[in-house]
Design a protein around this motif. Structure first.
Motif, PDB file in Angstrom:
ATOM      1  N   GLY A  95      52.361  84.001  84.161  1.00 46.52           N
ATOM      2  CA  GLY A  95      52.639  84.242  85.410  1.00 46.52           C
ATOM      3  C   GLY A  95      54.152  85.233  85.912  1.00 46.52           C
ATOM      4  N   VAL A  96      54.750  85.470  84.533  1.00 47.18           N
ATOM      5  CA  VAL A  96      56.154  86.102  84.724  1.00 47.18           C
ATOM      6  C   VAL A  96      55.690  87.946  84.079  1.00 47.18           C
ATOM      7  N   PRO A  97      56.041  88.754  85.008  1.00 40.29           N
ATOM      8  CA  PRO A  97      55.741  90.147  84.487  1.00 40.29           C
ATOM      9  C   PRO A  97      56.706  90.283  83.138  1.00 40.29           C
ATOM     10  N   LEU A  98      55.940  91.145  82.259  1.00 40.88           N
ATOM     11  CA  LEU A  98      56.558  91.696  80.926  1.00 40.88           C
ATOM     12  C   LEU A  98      57.924  91.949  81.028  1.00 40.88           C
ATOM     13  N   ALA A  99      58.238  93.033  82.006  1.00 46.32           N
ATOM     14  CA  ALA A  99      59.421  93.235  82.255  1.00 46.32           C
ATOM     15  C   ALA A  99      60.577  92.299  82.632  1.00 46.32           C
ATOM     16  N   GLN A 100      60.090  91.342  82.898  1.00 41.77           N
ATOM     17  CA  GLN A 100      61.075  90.078  83.339  1.00 41.77           C
ATOM     18  C   GLN A 100      61.088  88.875  82.344  1.00 41.77           C
ATOM     19  N   LEU A 101      60.167  88.974  81.467  1.00 42.33           N
ATOM     20  CA  LEU A 101      59.980  87.845  80.520  1.00 42.33           C
ATOM     21  C   LEU A 101      60.750  87.953  79.491  1.00 42.33           C
ATOM     22  N   GLU A 102      61.546  86.560  79.186  1.00 43.07           N
ATOM     23  CA  GLU A 102      62.462  86.153  78.194  1.00 43.07           C
ATOM     24  C   GLU A 102      61.902  86.631  76.878  1.00 43.07           C
ATOM     25  N   ALA A 103      62.535  86.921  75.915  1.00 43.32           N
ATOM     26  CA  ALA A 103      61.964  87.421  74.407  1.00 43.32           C
ATOM     27  C   ALA A 103      61.528  86.163  73.825  1.00 43.32           C
ATOM     28  N   GLU A 104      62.164  85.179  74.011  1.00 39.75           N
ATOM     29  CA  GLU A 104      61.790  84.014  73.346  1.00 39.75           C
ATOM     30  C   GLU A 104      60.367  83.291  73.775  1.00 39.75           C
ATOM     31  N   HIS A 105      60.262  83.474  75.352  1.00 44.82           N
ATOM     32  CA  HIS A 105      59.048  83.075  75.860  1.00 44.82           C
ATOM     33  C   HIS A 105      57.833  84.070  75.239  1.00 44.82           C
ATOM     34  N   PHE A 106      58.031  85.399  75.237  1.00 43.01           N
ATOM     35  CA  PHE A 106      57.060  86.182  74.901  1.00 43.01           C
ATOM     36  C   PHE A 106      56.726  85.884  73.279  1.00 43.01           C
ATOM     37  N   SER A 107      57.652  85.610  72.640  1.00 47.68           N
ATOM     38  CA  SER A 107      57.318  85.102  71.045  1.00 47.68           C
ATOM     39  C   SER A 107      56.639  83.966  70.847  1.00 47.68           C
ATOM     40  N   GLN A 108      56.833  82.885  71.879  1.00 45.31           N
ATOM     41  CA  GLN A 108      56.407  81.721  71.490  1.00 45.31           C
ATOM     42  C   GLN A 108      54.845  81.440  71.229  1.00 45.31           C
ATOM     43  N   PRO A 109      54.099  82.271  71.929  1.00 43.53           N
ATOM     44  CA  PRO A 109      52.512  82.064  71.516  1.00 43.53           C
ATOM     45  C   PRO A 109      52.439  82.799  70.188  1.00 43.53           C
ATOM     46  N   LEU A 110      53.018  84.022  69.850  1.00 43.32           N
ATOM     47  CA  LEU A 110      52.825  84.466  68.396  1.00 43.32           C
ATOM     48  C   LEU A 110      53.127  83.672  67.428  1.00 43.32           C
ATOM     49  N   LEU A 111      54.371  82.670  67.590  1.00 43.47           N
ATOM     50  CA  LEU A 111      54.853  81.912  66.396  1.00 43.47           C
ATOM     51  C   LEU A 111      54.075  80.639  66.611  1.00 43.47           C
ATOM     52  N   SER A 112      53.401  80.252  67.540  1.00 47.00           N
ATOM     53  CA  SER A 112      52.650  79.095  67.617  1.00 47.00           C
ATOM     54  C   SER A 112      51.313  79.242  67.085  1.00 47.00           C
ATOM     55  N   TYR A 113      50.604  80.238  67.799  1.00 48.65           N
ATOM     56  CA  TYR A 113      49.136  80.355  67.321  1.00 48.65           C
ATOM     57  C   TYR A 113      48.881  80.910  66.343  1.00 48.65           C
ATOM     58  N   VAL A 114      49.819  82.055  66.008  1.00 49.72           N
ATOM     59  CA  VAL A 114      49.302  82.818  64.722  1.00 49.72           C
ATOM     60  C   VAL A 114      49.857  82.009  63.261  1.00 49.72           C
ATOM     61  N   SER A 115      51.087  81.566  63.565  1.00 50.54           N
ATOM     62  CA  SER A 115      51.503  80.553  62.472  1.00 50.54           C
ATOM     63  C   SER A 115      50.623  79.394  62.165  1.00 50.54           C
ATOM     64  N   SER A 116      50.060  78.737  63.108  1.00 52.90           N
ATOM     65  CA  SER A 116      49.508  77.731  62.829  1.00 52.90           C
ATOM     66  C   SER A 116      47.894  78.121  62.352  1.00 52.90           C
ATOM     67  N   TYR A 117      47.501  78.968  62.684  1.00 54.28           N
ATOM     68  CA  TYR A 117      46.160  79.433  62.230  1.00 54.28           C
ATOM     69  C   TYR A 117      46.453  80.117  60.784  1.00 54.28           C
ATOM     70  N   PHE A 118      47.496  80.711  60.375  1.00 52.78           N
ATOM     71  CA  PHE A 118      47.743  81.039  59.126  1.00 52.78           C
ATOM     72  C   PHE A 118      47.982  79.853  58.188  1.00 52.78           C
ATOM     73  N   LEU A 119      48.839  78.815  58.956  1.00 49.97           N
ATOM     74  CA  LEU A 119      49.138  77.626  57.886  1.00 49.97           C
ATOM     75  C   LEU A 119      48.071  76.892  57.632  1.00 49.97           C
ATOM     76  N   THR A 120      47.128  76.579  58.607  1.00 49.07           N
ATOM     77  CA  THR A 120      45.871  75.844  58.437  1.00 49.07           C
ATOM     78  C   THR A 120      44.724  76.665  57.534  1.00 49.07           C
ATOM     79  N   ALA A 121      44.774  77.922  57.499  1.00 48.85           N
ATOM     80  CA  ALA A 121      43.829  78.736  56.871  1.00 48.85           C
ATOM     81  C   ALA A 121      44.056  78.832  55.257  1.00 48.85           C
ATOM     82  N   ARG A 122      45.490  79.132  55.541  1.00 48.78           N
ATOM     83  CA  ARG A 122      46.073  79.176  54.044  1.00 48.78           C
ATOM     84  C   ARG A 122      45.746  77.877  53.070  1.00 48.78           C
ATOM     85  N   LEU A 123      46.112  76.791  53.545  1.00 49.20           N
ATOM     86  CA  LEU A 123      46.014  75.608  52.906  1.00 49.20           C
ATOM     87  C   LEU A 123      44.743  75.033  52.776  1.00 49.20           C
TER      88      LEU A 123
END
Length: 263
Positions: free
Chosen positions: A99-127
């Motif tokens: 609900g927040v335009p990208l131009a107004q979005l905090e960097a940490e909030h933009f990164s959160q889905p990348l860190l959570s979704y992608v890292s979790s998929y990588f960890l579970t797949a690798r193990l």
């Protein structure tokens, strides 16, 4: 039964998608090990499976914690003898992301889905792969969304995260398929019973006054069927893709958008 005697671990099993996949796997004969950050939600799914005559065990596992995932997998393999299927269906709910335009979005909030979704998929797949490689057999799976391929406003880093997961599916398959391990993703557009579609609706409702019924009609109008997919339909495809009957399927994300997006 498509998955008779298979051993499956599902991450995010307390959510709508993970729970539906767990039930479908169990119906098809798999022994399912359900995990989630909130054990009560996972135990509720396990009870449903047990009541229906299936086999399920629940455990509290944070799927972005490598040590927790590793310890749980070791326990599963020690008890069941092997790992056949790993399915990552974790979710992320944060009002600061949507609900927040990208131009107004905090960097940490933009990164959160990348860190959570992608890292979790990588960890579970690798193990999971480390347990599957000795047997030269196994299926690694996840679920993404339409946002991975189509520009959607007000979703922050959610769309880029889903696109990264689909790229990771291709890369994992490129390395593992020759060693007997398939890697497959599912890409539904939106399912009314899932939390994701509700999270996407709320910021739009605030901005436009759109009702829940209007939101569903808007999404359904883009499909060839003029309706949205159900959780059960998605889970049935997941069960087939995880089965030996889908042995020719790897390195791909199955388009379940019901025509909303051409492949």
């Amino acid at each position: 039964m498509l998955l008779k005697d298979k051993v499956a671990v599902i991450y995010g099993a307390g959510g709508a998608i993970g729970g539906a996949v767990g039930r479908a796997f169990a119906r098809e004969g798999a022994k399912v090990f359900l995990t989630g950050r909130t054990v009560a939600a996972v135990e509720a799914v396990a009870k449903d499976i047990d009541a229906a005559g299936g086999s399920a065990e629940a455990a509290e596992v944070d799927a972005v914690d490598e040590q927790a995932v590793s310890a749980h997998l070791e326990a599963v393999v020690e008890k069941a003898g092997r790992l056949d299927i790993s399915f990552n269906a974790i979710g992320l709910s944060n009002a600061d992301i949507l609900g927040v335009p990208l131009a107004q979005l905090e960097a940490e909030h933009f990164s959160q889905p990348l860190l959570s979704y992608v890292s979790s998929y990588f960890l579970t797949a690798r193990l999971a792969a480390r347990h599957m490689l000795p047997n030269r057999s196994g299926v690694i799976m996840t679920v993404t969304a339409l946002h991975s391929r189509i520009g959607v406003p007000l979703v922050g880093g959610y769309g880029p995260a889903q696109a990264a997961k689909e790229a990771l599916t291709r890369n994992l398959s490129a390395e593992l398929a020759s060693q007997g391990i398939r890697v497959v993703g599912l890409r539904p557009q939106g399912m009314p019973e899932s939390r994701t579609i509700k999270d996407a609706f709320e910021p739009r409702a605030k901005a436009t006054g759109m009702t829940w019924e209007q939101w569903l009609e808007f999404l359904a109008a883009r499909t060839h069927t003029r309706r949205l997919m159900t959780l059960e339909e998605m889970a049935n495809v997941a069960a087939f893709a995880a089965s030996d009957r889908a042995s020719g399927m790897t390195g791909t994300t199955v388009n379940l958008t019901m025509g909303s997006m051409d492949d």
